[in-house]
Scaffold this motif. Sequence first.
Motif: not given
Length: 360
Positions: A107, A154-155, A162
């Motif tokens: 991602l 994403p993080h 995810r």
Amino acid sequence: MTAPLLEVANLAKHYPMRRGVLLARTVGNVRAVDGVSFQIFRGETLALVGESGCGKSTTARLVLRLIEPTAGSVRFEDADITALRGAAMRRLRRRMQIVFQDPFASLNPRMTVAEILEEPLIVHGIGDRVARRARVEELLGLVGLAPYHAGRYPHEFSGGQRQRIGIARALAVEPALVVCDEPVSALDVSIQAQVVNLLKDLQARLGLSYLFIAHDLAVVKHVADRVAVMYLGRIVEIGPKDAVFANPWHPYTRVLLSAIPRPDPHHKLQRQIAGGDVPSPANIPSGCRFHTRCAFVIDRCRTEDPALHPIETDHLSACHRAEELPAVAAMEAPRVATPAAARRLALYADRRAAAEQAAG
Ligand code: ADP
Ligand code: MG
């Protein structure tokens, strides 16, 4: 019978190994995939299982036509995809999608979830801006995420979340086949079941077909309809899941099965370790490629390459000794003389008796 959604025949991918000045000399081949055939039907999950390096991801890339085969063919929805170009190829890209092992690496960290999910829609020219935004929200709901997740990066998500985003991205363009390349291998064991259940749930709702890749059999037990076991670039056993788990017809499958941890502490099946290391795909052993590690090797195995052949309907093995394996396993390798092996031995004896009777 309905035609398969995907049909792979004699597929091979060999990588030349080069040496010398400007790497001009070819000194051999890495036979990453070395003659693989299988079919996947609509709504079905075929699991492809084998140790690391046996050619699973290469097979996946060939199926998706991300790389060109050295030999063999891939038919999908009744078209030979190795011949597709241009617009036909773009249509194919919509119908087949992939979920990668590592949702951390796959991602883009600089894109929000909404942008990640919208991207394939833009690429394929699906919907206007308003429609795409609605579709993003729908996709989030489909994989169990909330609308407010759309604006996050994403993080900000856990590994399992995810992977849900990775799955939503794959589903955005409404594929028929999803190749899942070790989709839960990078996740905590506690999260793996959730993601597997999500994939099963989505399959039931959307009628998806899966090529589900894993390096151990435990993971596929709850997701597969059929199982293909791969060793050094070949399928050595393929059959319905229950049959492969209950009556493995290849020694390598037995090794993989014995590696599954059992919840029952009294279960006596000892872990079978295949002797030695996996040979290199640049130097595949003669005869049966598994003979260097096989507990049941006989002379014939060293010289003659066993073909994948049916032992029971839909259940194929590439072992010269497949038919006698339950018996020899009980006799020659006392460490597998378990109640289950004894039952198989009895079954084998019964079948032989029946066959002899039938033969008069
Ligand atoms: P798996 O997914 O089962 O772990 P892979 O399909 O990734 O296996 O790799 C199979 C074999 O092919 C490995 O030995 C790997 O090193 C080799 N291989 C894969 N891609 C390439 C490449 N581009 N060039 C040379 N060798 C490769
Ligand atoms: Mg791989």
